[in-house]
Every structure is written in structure tokens, then in C-alpha cells.
Design a protein around this motif. Structure first.
Motif, PDB file in Angstrom:
ATOM      1  N   TRP A 389       0.828  -1.197   0.000  1.00 37.14           N
ATOM      2  CA  TRP A 389       0.000   0.000   0.000  1.00 37.14           C
ATOM      3  C   TRP A 389       0.871   1.259   0.000  1.00 37.14           C
ATOM      4  O   TRP A 389       0.606   2.223  -0.718  1.00 37.14           O
ATOM      5  N   LEU A 392       2.204   1.760  -3.503  1.00 37.70           N
ATOM      6  CA  LEU A 392       1.210   2.268  -4.441  1.00 37.70           C
ATOM      7  C   LEU A 392       0.985   3.762  -4.253  1.00 37.70           C
ATOM      8  O   LEU A 392       0.806   4.506  -5.232  1.00 37.70           O
ATOM      9  N   PHE A 432      -6.522  -2.342  -6.536  1.00 41.79           N
ATOM     10  CA  PHE A 432      -6.047  -2.699  -5.204  1.00 41.79           C
ATOM     11  C   PHE A 432      -7.230  -2.972  -4.273  1.00 41.79           C
ATOM     12  O   PHE A 432      -7.189  -3.908  -3.472  1.00 41.79           O
TER      13      PHE A 432
END
Length: 518
Positions: A389, A392, A432
Motif C-alpha cells: 500500500w 502504491l 487494489f
């Protein structure tokens, strides 16, 4: 000679390559993978009788100055940490599909027990917002794990996966693999005749390691028989060719045909969300094969030897040039002067049959020292989900910065940033969310039924018990809460999402609270 920063477990890909290549992430030009994936690399080879009866001492690694000589002998300066036997086997079960190889290892379909789940949850609470990959001191060596029977999933989970440190598994962990029996000659070389008989007409991707395009290599496709013909000529011509050094990489053997008997998924790497997700969609996977002659890179060594250089999380920043790019080869004289002042990388020799666990966030470079075949697996799970995360978010920020001058004039600028991000990284915020949703929905039935380890049935996959499911849902809930609150996610049109992100988050948080007493 590319370099890699992607955290992964290399275990499910196959590569054929010449010696003296370098490593992973940089060369992955086909399918970008979020760097916070884990990786395990196994090298396949036929051990000699002496190696089988007299294992080498586990003095396998050291910190070493950068050297441009991949043949430099290695001498370990540090005694590896003792690897204690497990109190109970805890491997989580891998997602099952017709493509996925069976599990192998101590307690082959184990579930996580309550003590290990509580230990892991306490670990993440203690991080207090820090990334898991940067929460522990850097080791001064890489441990060598010798015996499968005395090393459980709990040992790996607590000693390496949570602390996010690399380790090497001995060839005893892969001795039953079909690729080690069939793909390698008695002398430890690639068995070209067997490969031609069984896979000669298969079209495979091949990278030209002698040509650098940005930080990667151009790639072409050819039948395996043509690549092996090139490889034989390359060897006969004293490891040189006017075509350059070609390396077979990212061959999805598990996806393109049956991988039955090629390799057996070690139980330590069975909690594999990345391949579970792609198997669920039935469109792709992150299991690859690499092959090549001397002069190439990578690895689960089916045969051959590799030299690895590991840079702990954060240290790769000293390697960047004035444009922020990482070097193609960390041993090159053009590496920034700032690197001379950082700690030397950890250096590891990977022998035939051995597996290397490459944790999240560790920049690494690999040199093939001999003709090599390797199996590799990119890997993400609850232990490094926060790293993924974080990556990203960084990727989106980089895209937004690159196109910032059009922010006020381009219609749907934020939408275009997500499109560009997916083209560069292989995933954006929308996908995601879908990734998190799929994994969560495959865990919920296990908790609803309160099934014990090995009793689960259906899409969840056999052997994934309620404790592992509770741990996974807790990790998903934490990251999902951050995703839902992110301004760029809130700009997405989530009207077609089912369930709505806020509803899924509420459901998961309620389950996490209820599972506390599980």
C-alpha cells in the motif's frame, strides 16, 4: 545486468540463463509487480553424493564491499543465528487451483494457531505506523536453514517473515522436486535434451541482457528450441555471441501448461495472496521460470550457482543517481559516490537446489556464476500488505508529479493519473481495492464456520484455518481503512463497487473485534 528492489519470494518461476547476470526486479519488464511483494528463489540442481551425505557448514554470508568480480571467493565473517526447532508447525495453506503445485514441508497443510496470531498482531501494533520492512535492525549475515524436519512454519514466520530478513534454505528442502530430477544432468548442467523433448515448441520470453533500455532489457519471444540452440552456441563460443547475452525470463510454465511434478510449493510460502488473487480471476499468475548461460541473472536454482547482493530497506536511496534512478549494475564504476559511504551489502552464494527468501523492500542484485535454471515466485500476504500500500501511494505521487503541469487543463486529470499508474505498476487504487475484497471474501467463510485447520472446503482453499483467516482479515481491515480515507480513492467512482468500500470495512472491523476471543 539489471538490479532488483522488489520484495518477493522466488519459488514459482523458471528461468534459464547464462552465468554472470544480475537480478530480478529491474528485469521484470513484462508484468510490473508492486515492490513490496516477497520473493523466494530456489535453485535446482542434482547434489553430488558427498554434498548429500556431508552438508556444508552454514557459514554462508557476509557483508562485503562492492566488487565487480562475481567470481570472488566468499568467506563468512559471521556465525549465523541458531535456528531453533519449532514448538508447533504453523504454515498457512496456499490458495489451491488446478495450476498451483502441492504443498511440501513440515506439517504440509497446517493452520496458524492462536499463540502465533496473537504474537503477529502484537508485532504490528508495536510498529505504530512504521513500515514493517524498516522496523528491525539490519542483520550482519544471512542465515542458512539446513533441515526441513527441524524448521517449522512458526520458525519461519517469527524468525524471518515478520522481522523481514532474508534467509537461505538448503537443497534438502527441494530434493523431491521433479525439475531437479529431470531438468539437470548427473553433472549438474541443464539437460537440454529433456527440455527440448518436453517443451521445445513452447514460445518463451527472452531478454537481451547486453542491451539496456532505461533500467531494463528489451524482450522478444521465440520457441524454447531456438533459445536452447542459441544457448548451446553461446557455450561453444566461450560464452560469447554476436547476438549478445540472452536470458529466458518470466516464462509462465504453471499458467501455460501443467506444472505437475516440476516443483512443490514449500509450506513456508503458502500464504500467497498475489497468486491466490490471479488464480481466482483465472487470467494470470506470478510464477515464473528463468534460464540462461553464464552472464545472466536470477533464481530458484534448479542448477547452477548465483551470487546475491542484498541492500537493506532504505539503503537503496544512496544508490540513486541525480535523476532518482537506481543503477543498472551496483558494481559499476558509475554508481554514485554517496554509495561509497553506506554499509556494504550482504553477499550470499546460492548453490544448486537452494532457495533464497528475499524480503520486502530489500534492493538486490544477482549474478549467475554458471549456466542456470531457476524457479521464482512473487509473493504478497498480510505481513507485507502495508508495504504494498505504501508503494502504491508513492507510485501515484510520482505519476502526479510527472503530469502536474496539466492538472488544471486536462479533463479528469485524477482519473488519467490512475490509468498511467496502472500502466506503469500493473495496478491502481481501484484494482487494489478489488484485490483486498477478493482475499477478504475468501477468508470470511472460514471464520463464519469456525473451521479447524485442514477442514475448510470450497474457494477458501483447504487447510486455511480460522486463526490465519482472522490474522489476514485484521491486516486487510487496517490497510483498507487507510485506502478508504485516501483523497484519491475518494475521487474514484465507487458506485459500481460491490460491496461498497465503507460497508466492507465496517464488516471486517466487526469481525476483527469478534475474533479477538477466537
Amino acid at each position: 545486468m539489471p538490479t532488483a528492489s522488489t520484495p518477493e519470494v522466488v519459488l514459482g518461476s523458471i528461468s534459464f540463463s547464462p552465468p554472470r547476470l544480475k537480478c530480478w526486479a529491474v528485469c521484470q519488464s513484462r508484468d510490473p509487480v508492486p515492490p513490496p511483494a516477497l520473493r523466494v528463489v530456489a535453485a535446482l540442481g542434482t547434489p553430488s553424493p558427498s554434498a548429500t551425505s556431508s552438508p556444508r557448514q552454514p557459514l554462508r554470508s557476509q557483508q562485503t564491499p562492492l566488487s565487480s568480480d562475481p567470481q570472488k571467493p566468499l568467506h563468512s565473517l559471521a556465525e549465523p543465528r541458531p535456528v531453533s526447532p519449532a514448538t508447533a508447525p504453523l504454515p498457512s495453506a496456499p490458495p489451491q487451483s488446478l495450476k498451483a503445485p502441492a504443498l511440501h514441508g513440515r506439517g504440509a497443510w497446517p493452520g496458524m494457531d492462536r499463540e502465533t496470531r496473537i504474537f503477529a498482531e502484537s508485532h504490528f501494533r508495536g510498529l505504530r505506523g512504521r513500515l514493517p520492512c524498516r522496523a528491525f535492525p539490519t542483520p550482519d549475515h544471512v542465515d542458512f536453514i539446513e533441515k526441513p524436519d527441524s524448521f517449522s512454519y512458526t520458525d519461519f514466520f517469527k524468525g524471518y517473515l515478520l522481522p523481514n530478513v532474508p534467509c537461505v534454505f538448503s537443497n534438502a528442502f527441494t530434493e523431491g522436486w521433479g525439475s531437479r530430477r529431470h531438468w539437470v544432468t548427473p553433472s549438474g548442467k541443464p539437460d537440454f535434451d529433456y527440455l527440448l523433448r518436453n517443451y521445445g515448441n513452447v514460445v518463451v520470453p527472452v531478454a537481451n541482457c547486453g542491451v539496456q533500455e532505461y533500467n531494463s532489457n528489451p524482450k522478444e519471444y521465440m520457441p524454447l528450441r531456438d533459445y536452447i540452440s542459441y544457448w548451446k552456441e553461446f557455450i561453444q563460443q566461450d560464452y560469447s555471441s554476436p547476438r549478445g547475452c540472452l536470458y529466458l525470463k518470466d516464462w509462465h510454465l504453471c499458467r501455460d501448461s501443467s506444472a505437475e511434478g516440476v516443483f512443490t510449493l514449500p509450506v513456508y510460502f503458502s500464504s500467497d495472496w498475489l497468486n491466490e488473487y490471479w488464480d481466482y480471476l483465472d487470467v494470470d499468475d506470478y510464477r515464473f521460470i528463468y534460464m540462461g548461460p553464464t552472464g545472466t541473472c536470477w533464481s530458484v536454482n534448479i542448477c547452477g550457482r548465483k551470487k546475491w547482493l542484498f541492500f537493506p530497506p532504505g539503503q537503496e536511496e544512496a544508490l540513486r543517481d541525480c535523476h532518482g534512478s537506481l543503477p543498472y549494475d551496483v558494481t559499476a564504476p558509475t554508481v554514485p559516490d554517496s554509495c561509497q559511504h553506506c554499509s556494504p551489502p550482504l553477499e550470499v552464494m546460492q548453490e544448486a537446489g537452494e532457495m533464497v527468501f528475499v524480503p520486502s523492500g530489500w534492493h538486490h542484485q544477482v549474478h549467475n556464476l554458471e549456466d542456470t535454471i531457476s524457479i521464482n515466485h512473487n509473493w504478497v500476504n498480510g505481513c507485507n500488505l502495508a508495504n504494498m500500500w505504501h508503494f502504491l501511494q508513492q507510485e501515484l505521487q510520482a505519476v502526479q508529479q510527472e503530469v502536474s503541469e496539466w492538472r488544471d487543463t486536462m479533463p479528469d486529470w485524477h482519473h488519467h493519473c490512475q490509468v498511467i499508474m496502472k500502466s506503469c505498476s500493473g495496478i491502481n487504487f481501484k484494482e487494489f481495492y478489488h484485490f483486498l475484497k477478493v482475499i477478504a471474501e475468501r477468508r470470511l467463510p472460514l471464520l463464519a464456520k469456525e473451521t479447524g485447520p485442514g477442514e475448510g472446503e470450497g474457494n477458501e482453499g483447504p487447510g486455511l484455518g480460522p486463526q490465519q483467516a482472522a490474522f489476514d482479515i485484521g491486516r486487510i481491515a487496517e490497510v483498507l481503512a487507510s485506502l478508504v480515507a485516501h483523497p484519491d480513492f475518494q475521487r474514484l467512482d465507487t458506485g459500481v463497487f460491490s460491496p461498497q468500500p465503507e460497508d466492507l470495512l465496517q464488516q471486517l472491523e466487526e469481525i476483527v473485534a469478534a475474533a479477538a476471543s477466537l
